[in-house]
Enzyme design. Structure first.
Site, PDB file in Angstrom:
ATOM      1  N   GLY A   1     -79.629 127.625 -25.419  1.00 37.34           N
ATOM      2  CA  GLY A   1     -80.766 128.093 -24.620  1.00 37.34           C
ATOM      3  C   GLY A   1     -81.178 127.106 -23.547  1.00 37.34           C
ATOM      4  O   GLY A   1     -80.341 126.466 -22.923  1.00 37.34           O
TER       5      GLY A   1
ATOM      6  N   GLY B   1     -75.661 116.764 -22.692  1.00 34.63           N
ATOM      7  CA  GLY B   1     -76.130 118.108 -22.323  1.00 34.63           C
ATOM      8  C   GLY B   1     -77.594 118.094 -21.913  1.00 34.63           C
ATOM      9  O   GLY B   1     -77.980 118.658 -20.879  1.00 34.63           O
ATOM     10  N   SER B   2     -78.428 117.411 -22.722  1.00 38.78           N
ATOM     11  CA  SER B   2     -79.871 117.360 -22.428  1.00 38.78           C
ATOM     12  C   SER B   2     -80.135 116.567 -21.151  1.00 38.78           C
ATOM     13  O   SER B   2     -81.039 116.907 -20.376  1.00 38.78           O
ATOM     14  CB  SER B   2     -80.634 116.691 -23.574  1.00 38.78           C
ATOM     15  OG  SER B   2     -80.345 117.321 -24.778  1.00 38.78           O
TER      16      SER B   2
ATOM     17  N   ARG C   1     -52.466 105.984 -52.859  1.00 37.04           N
ATOM     18  CA  ARG C   1     -52.446 107.111 -51.931  1.00 37.04           C
ATOM     19  C   ARG C   1     -52.741 106.692 -50.499  1.00 37.04           C
ATOM     20  O   ARG C   1     -53.300 105.619 -50.249  1.00 37.04           O
ATOM     21  CB  ARG C   1     -53.546 108.114 -52.302  1.00 37.04           C
ATOM     22  CG  ARG C   1     -53.165 109.073 -53.370  1.00 37.04           C
ATOM     23  CD  ARG C   1     -54.349 109.976 -53.680  1.00 37.04           C
ATOM     24  NE  ARG C   1     -54.002 110.913 -54.731  1.00 37.04           N
ATOM     25  CZ  ARG C   1     -54.875 111.437 -55.590  1.00 37.04           C
ATOM     26  NH1 ARG C   1     -56.152 111.094 -55.519  1.00 37.04           N
ATOM     27  NH2 ARG C   1     -54.476 112.276 -56.509  1.00 37.04           N
TER      28      ARG C   1
ATOM     29  N   THR D   1     -77.240 109.856 -29.147  1.00 39.70           N
ATOM     30  CA  THR D   1     -76.028 110.486 -29.688  1.00 39.70           C
ATOM     31  C   THR D   1     -75.345 109.514 -30.633  1.00 39.70           C
ATOM     32  O   THR D   1     -75.180 108.336 -30.306  1.00 39.70           O
ATOM     33  CB  THR D   1     -74.993 110.940 -28.635  1.00 39.70           C
ATOM     34  OG1 THR D   1     -73.721 111.045 -29.276  1.00 39.70           O
ATOM     35  CG2 THR D   1     -74.829 110.027 -27.469  1.00 39.70           C
TER      36      THR D   1
ATOM     37  N   ASP E   1     -72.347 109.620 -31.189  1.00 36.92           N
ATOM     38  CA  ASP E   1     -70.998 109.377 -30.649  1.00 36.92           C
ATOM     39  C   ASP E   1     -70.946 108.197 -29.680  1.00 36.92           C
ATOM     40  O   ASP E   1     -69.861 107.707 -29.363  1.00 36.92           O
ATOM     41  CB  ASP E   1     -70.495 110.628 -29.905  1.00 36.92           C
ATOM     42  CG  ASP E   1     -70.237 111.791 -30.836  1.00 36.92           C
ATOM     43  OD1 ASP E   1     -70.313 111.602 -32.059  1.00 36.92           O
ATOM     44  OD2 ASP E   1     -69.964 112.900 -30.340  1.00 36.92           O
TER      45      ASP E   1
ATOM     46  N   GLN F   1     -72.860 112.052 -41.188  1.00 32.76           N
ATOM     47  CA  GLN F   1     -73.047 110.944 -40.238  1.00 32.76           C
ATOM     48  C   GLN F   1     -74.312 111.086 -39.412  1.00 32.76           C
ATOM     49  O   GLN F   1     -74.755 110.147 -38.764  1.00 32.76           O
ATOM     50  CB  GLN F   1     -71.849 110.875 -39.278  1.00 32.76           C
ATOM     51  CG  GLN F   1     -70.578 110.445 -39.943  1.00 32.76           C
ATOM     52  CD  GLN F   1     -69.350 110.926 -39.189  1.00 32.76           C
ATOM     53  OE1 GLN F   1     -68.762 110.170 -38.424  1.00 32.76           O
ATOM     54  NE2 GLN F   1     -68.976 112.179 -39.374  1.00 32.76           N
ATOM     55  N   ARG F   2     -74.864 112.292 -39.364  1.00 34.50           N
ATOM     56  CA  ARG F   2     -76.056 112.520 -38.542  1.00 34.50           C
ATOM     57  C   ARG F   2     -77.345 112.582 -39.348  1.00 34.50           C
ATOM     58  O   ARG F   2     -78.432 112.648 -38.766  1.00 34.50           O
ATOM     59  CB  ARG F   2     -75.901 113.835 -37.762  1.00 34.50           C
ATOM     60  CG  ARG F   2     -74.822 113.766 -36.739  1.00 34.50           C
ATOM     61  CD  ARG F   2     -74.962 114.706 -35.595  1.00 34.50           C
ATOM     62  NE  ARG F   2     -75.659 115.930 -35.803  1.00 34.50           N
ATOM     63  CZ  ARG F   2     -75.297 117.093 -35.244  1.00 34.50           C
ATOM     64  NH1 ARG F   2     -74.196 117.141 -34.501  1.00 34.50           N
ATOM     65  NH2 ARG F   2     -75.999 118.173 -35.411  1.00 34.50           N
TER      66      ARG F   2
ATOM     67  N   MET G   1     -66.826 111.798 -36.749  1.00 30.95           N
ATOM     68  CA  MET G   1     -67.207 112.484 -35.515  1.00 30.95           C
ATOM     69  C   MET G   1     -66.793 111.675 -34.283  1.00 30.95           C
ATOM     70  O   MET G   1     -66.515 110.475 -34.376  1.00 30.95           O
ATOM     71  CB  MET G   1     -68.688 112.802 -35.510  1.00 30.95           C
ATOM     72  CG  MET G   1     -69.013 114.028 -36.363  1.00 30.95           C
ATOM     73  SD  MET G   1     -70.721 114.540 -36.190  1.00 30.95           S
ATOM     74  CE  MET G   1     -70.676 116.131 -37.018  1.00 30.95           C
TER      75      MET G   1
END
Ligand code: F6P
Length: 386
Positions: A79, A121-122, A179, A142, A144, A290-291, A186
């Site tokens: 939006g 984006g913001s 293993r 962020t 990231d 992570q967030r 992210m």
């Protein structure tokens, strides 16, 4: 006499430290008798809803929230004033520009400026709003850490702590079962979380979007690790891709969600490696863990510094600027600069040199000898000789 008003928004993916920024903004403005702070729910959308979803943020509302994850004024990556979703009678959707309506509503509330806390984006919306005559100040968020014009964004350190703890925990189970453990973290465009947690946790391989990986090099390192240590750990960023390959992402079917969804590259890598490694593997996708949760002390401090700085930028009338952390100083940069390009990991980045220096394979030609193989057996032989 009515007070001057500033509106706070939190936009994009949430991130530990958002509440600490909100609290710092409110506390700083509480020192100014002429001002009060409002919050728009769910980024810019609250202001555009009927009735408007706008709350008063006073000291009581923000008391103690700096230790809490998430955001008390909620967030969204859908939006906003430039792409407001409207439903057609047949159920399909289209978007409309509601910037003029948005400006009228600001005026109606007596809001003089907006503090937009968000990522790329913001910040883009904030920059566009600025060009349409809205007074906006930005705060870089962020996990990231992919926003330019600041050395670091808040939330990143907390995410690195969480990812590092995951590496530490995977080491003990990998070792017990002999293993290969693949941890997907992210980072759609930039591999900062992967790189930092790989160094902090002592991973053997770290694959990031900026360095397309060569499977031969990765398998070589893993097999060698198996010989010497008996287990191996790979940290891979969600946006990583093989040389000549594609990242693992898909378009979302959520209405109004502009991003693509990442997740699953760790499983893809496990499949690719299967014929070429001598051990069993398991994959762990860390995802939104992570967030979530409480911000690390570092992020609480940075968020508080950013909040105070953003409030001061409003008081000084420095609009179109974003709070930033550069060379150990809190400063301000044009929002435009922050969105001009992503903050990618570069070849000469200190952490890249450090990772290479401790023998972490970054999946490219710069690790070890150039090996050629087609079976796990050949690899094991190559490893034994190497
Ligand atoms: O912006 C940070 C980020 O965590 C990305 O790494 C991830 O791909 C994205 O957000 C996921 O966001 P959401 O699931 O909230 O749409």
């Amino acid at each position: 006499m009515s007070k001057r008003r500033v509106l706070v928004t939190t936009g994009g993916g949430d991130c530990p430290g958002l509440n600490a920024v909100i609290r710092a903004v409110v506390k700083r403005f509480s020192l100014e008798p002429d001002w009060e702070v409002l919050g728009s729910m769910e980024a810019f959308n609250g202001l555009l809803r009927d009735p408007m979803e706008v709350v008063t943020l006073d000291e009581a509302a923000v008391s103690g929230i700096h230790t809490r994850g998430g955001t008390i004024i909620k967030t969204t990556n859908k939006g906003g004033p430039f792409a407001w979703p409207v439903r057609n009678p047949d159920g399909t959707w289209y978007t409309v520009d509601r910037v003029e309506d948005f400006k009228q509503r600001l005026e109606q509330l007596g809001v003089e400026a907006i503090i937009s806390i968000g990522g790329e984006g913001s910040m883009d919306i904030a920059h566009q709003l600025g060009k349409r005559g809205v007074n906006v100040v930005g705060v870089p968020k962020t996990i990231d850490n992919d926003l330019s014009a600041t050395d670091v964004t808040f939330g990143f350190q907390t995410a690195v702590e969480i990812a590092t703890e995951a590496v530490d925990r995977l080491v003990t189970t990998a070792s017990s079962h002999s293993r290969l453990m693949i941890l997907e973290v992210m980072g759609r465009h930039a591999g900062w979380i992967a790189l930092h947690s790989a160094i902090a946790g002592g991973a053997d391989v770290c694959l990031i979007p900026e360095i397309p990986y060569d499977l031969e090099q990765v398998a070589y390192k893993i097999n060698r690790q198996m010989k010497t240590e008996g287990f191996a750990i790979v940290v891979i960023a969600e946006g990583a891709k093989a040389k000549d390959g594609h990242s693992v992402s898909k378009k979302s079917d959520e209405v109004g969600y502009a991003n693509v969804l990442y997740g699953g590259v760790g499983h893809q890598l496990a499949q690719e490696l299967k014929p070429h490694v001598t051990m069993d593997s398991r994959v762990m996708i860390l995802g939104h863990l992570q967030r979530g949760g409480t911000p690390a002390a570092y992020d609480r401090v940075l968020s508080t510094e950013f909040g105070v700085k953003a409030a001061e930028l409003v008081l000084e009338g420095q609009f179109g600027m974003m709070a930033s952390f550069q060379n150990n100083e809190i400063t301000a940069v044009p929002i435009e600069e922050a969105i001009s390009e992503y903050n990618f990991v570069k070849e000469d980045t200190q952490q890249v040199r450090t990772a290479r220096g401790v023998g972490i394979c970054l999946g490219d030609r710069n690790f070890g000898p150039q090996v050629k193989w087609d079976t796990a057996e050949k690899m094991a032989n190559a490893t034994a000789k190497g």
